[in-house]
Write a protein that holds these residues in place. Structure first.
Motif, mmCIF file in Angstrom:
data_model
loop_
_atom_site.group_PDB
_atom_site.id
_atom_site.type_symbol
_atom_site.label_atom_id
_atom_site.label_comp_id
_atom_site.label_asym_id
_atom_site.label_seq_id
_atom_site.Cartn_x
_atom_site.Cartn_y
_atom_site.Cartn_z
ATOM 1 N N VAL A 1 0.821 -1.209 0.000
ATOM 2 C CA VAL A 1 0.000 0.000 0.000
ATOM 3 C C VAL A 1 0.858 1.263 0.000
ATOM 4 O O VAL A 1 0.616 2.182 -0.779
ATOM 5 C CB VAL A 1 -0.959 -0.002 1.218
ATOM 6 C CG1 VAL A 1 -1.681 1.328 1.344
ATOM 7 C CG2 VAL A 1 -1.960 -1.130 1.089
ATOM 8 N N PHE A 2 1.876 1.332 0.871
ATOM 9 C CA PHE A 2 2.632 2.567 1.051
ATOM 10 C C PHE A 2 4.007 2.558 0.387
ATOM 11 O O PHE A 2 4.614 3.606 0.229
ATOM 12 C CB PHE A 2 2.806 2.869 2.544
ATOM 13 C CG PHE A 2 1.504 3.107 3.241
ATOM 14 C CD1 PHE A 2 0.739 4.211 2.951
ATOM 15 C CD2 PHE A 2 1.041 2.220 4.185
ATOM 16 C CE1 PHE A 2 -0.469 4.440 3.589
ATOM 17 C CE2 PHE A 2 -0.159 2.437 4.837
ATOM 18 C CZ PHE A 2 -0.913 3.545 4.533
ATOM 19 N N ARG B 1 3.746 12.848 3.303
ATOM 20 C CA ARG B 1 2.670 12.007 3.829
ATOM 21 C C ARG B 1 2.490 12.255 5.318
ATOM 22 O O ARG B 1 1.363 12.375 5.816
ATOM 23 C CB ARG B 1 2.973 10.536 3.571
ATOM 24 C CG ARG B 1 1.846 9.609 3.996
ATOM 25 C CD ARG B 1 2.136 8.153 3.710
ATOM 26 N NE ARG B 1 2.437 7.948 2.316
ATOM 27 C CZ ARG B 1 3.395 7.133 1.853
ATOM 28 N NH1 ARG B 1 4.122 6.448 2.699
ATOM 29 N NH2 ARG B 1 3.617 7.004 0.577
ATOM 30 N N LEU B 2 3.608 12.354 6.046
ATOM 31 C CA LEU B 2 3.541 12.625 7.474
ATOM 32 C C LEU B 2 2.906 13.985 7.730
ATOM 33 O O LEU B 2 2.058 14.126 8.628
ATOM 34 C CB LEU B 2 4.935 12.565 8.095
ATOM 35 C CG LEU B 2 5.034 12.867 9.585
ATOM 36 C CD1 LEU B 2 4.233 11.851 10.394
ATOM 37 C CD2 LEU B 2 6.470 12.893 10.017
ATOM 38 N N GLN B 3 3.275 14.976 6.955
ATOM 39 C CA GLN B 3 2.700 16.308 7.119
ATOM 40 C C GLN B 3 1.200 16.300 6.823
ATOM 41 O O GLN B 3 0.427 16.972 7.497
ATOM 42 C CB GLN B 3 3.415 17.314 6.209
ATOM 43 C CG GLN B 3 3.014 18.739 6.482
ATOM 44 C CD GLN B 3 3.366 19.187 7.893
ATOM 45 O OE1 GLN B 3 4.429 18.853 8.415
ATOM 46 N NE2 GLN B 3 2.471 19.915 8.515
ATOM 47 N N THR B 4 0.786 15.514 5.842
ATOM 48 C CA THR B 4 -0.641 15.401 5.525
ATOM 49 C C THR B 4 -1.411 14.785 6.695
ATOM 50 O O THR B 4 -2.492 15.253 7.044
ATOM 51 C CB THR B 4 -0.838 14.553 4.254
ATOM 52 O OG1 THR B 4 -0.116 15.147 3.186
ATOM 53 C CG2 THR B 4 -2.298 14.432 3.894
ATOM 54 N N VAL B 5 -0.845 13.756 7.306
ATOM 55 C CA VAL B 5 -1.494 13.109 8.451
ATOM 56 C C VAL B 5 -1.586 14.088 9.621
ATOM 57 O O VAL B 5 -2.633 14.210 10.272
ATOM 58 C CB VAL B 5 -0.735 11.829 8.852
ATOM 59 C CG1 VAL B 5 -1.229 11.294 10.187
ATOM 60 C CG2 VAL B 5 -0.860 10.774 7.769
ATOM 61 N N ILE B 6 -0.509 14.821 9.882
ATOM 62 C CA ILE B 6 -0.512 15.786 10.982
ATOM 63 C C ILE B 6 -1.531 16.888 10.730
ATOM 64 O O ILE B 6 -2.298 17.268 11.627
ATOM 65 C CB ILE B 6 0.898 16.368 11.186
ATOM 66 C CG1 ILE B 6 1.815 15.289 11.752
ATOM 67 C CG2 ILE B 6 0.873 17.578 12.112
ATOM 68 C CD1 ILE B 6 3.271 15.679 11.817
ATOM 69 N N ASP B 7 -1.571 17.414 9.513
ATOM 70 C CA ASP B 7 -2.541 18.460 9.184
ATOM 71 C C ASP B 7 -3.973 17.963 9.330
ATOM 72 O O ASP B 7 -4.851 18.684 9.800
ATOM 73 C CB ASP B 7 -2.320 18.965 7.751
ATOM 74 C CG ASP B 7 -1.032 19.762 7.618
ATOM 75 O OD1 ASP B 7 -0.503 20.217 8.653
ATOM 76 O OD2 ASP B 7 -0.551 19.912 6.475
ATOM 77 N N THR B 8 -4.206 16.709 8.929
ATOM 78 C CA THR B 8 -5.544 16.135 9.051
ATOM 79 C C THR B 8 -5.948 15.996 10.518
ATOM 80 O O THR B 8 -7.075 16.324 10.898
ATOM 81 C CB THR B 8 -5.603 14.764 8.358
ATOM 82 O OG1 THR B 8 -5.227 14.915 6.997
ATOM 83 C CG2 THR B 8 -6.994 14.162 8.436
ATOM 84 N N LEU B 9 -5.021 15.515 11.356
ATOM 85 C CA LEU B 9 -5.333 15.348 12.777
ATOM 86 C C LEU B 9 -5.582 16.685 13.466
ATOM 87 O O LEU B 9 -6.472 16.801 14.305
ATOM 88 C CB LEU B 9 -4.209 14.589 13.480
ATOM 89 C CG LEU B 9 -4.099 13.109 13.142
ATOM 90 C CD1 LEU B 9 -2.886 12.505 13.815
ATOM 91 C CD2 LEU B 9 -5.354 12.364 13.515
#
Length: 82
Positions: free
Chosen positions: A28-29, A37-45
């Motif tokens: 998958v990844f 990707r990490l920044q996207t996850v942090i922004d989403t949270l």
């Protein structure tokens, strides 16, 4: 698991599950770690509403209380003190 000891089949099943999870993650990844990707996850949270966190904490609390007041007493009543 009987008596709290790991049976050879339990170890085999655990290793098989770990291998499956690693293969799925790579599929998958991929192998590379992306800071985007990490920044996207942090922004989403950080973008989630406070209500989401309150509901999530409530669900975790209900699960913990169920474990503490339903599962543990049943487990201890079936196994006398050792």
């Amino acid at each position: 698991m009987l008596g709290g000891r790991m049976q050879p089949r339990d170890i085999f099943d655990g290793l098989l599950l770990a291998i499956l999870l690693v293969v799925l993650y790579i599929q998958v990844f991929g192998l590379s770690f992306s800071s985007e990707r990490l920044q996207t996850v942090i922004d989403t949270l950080f973008g989630l509403d406070l209500i989401f966190y309150l509901v999530f904490a409530g669900v975790l609390a209900i699960g913990f209380l169920g474990y503490m007041f339903v599962y543990l007493p049943q487990k201890h009543s079936q196994n006398p003190t050792q």
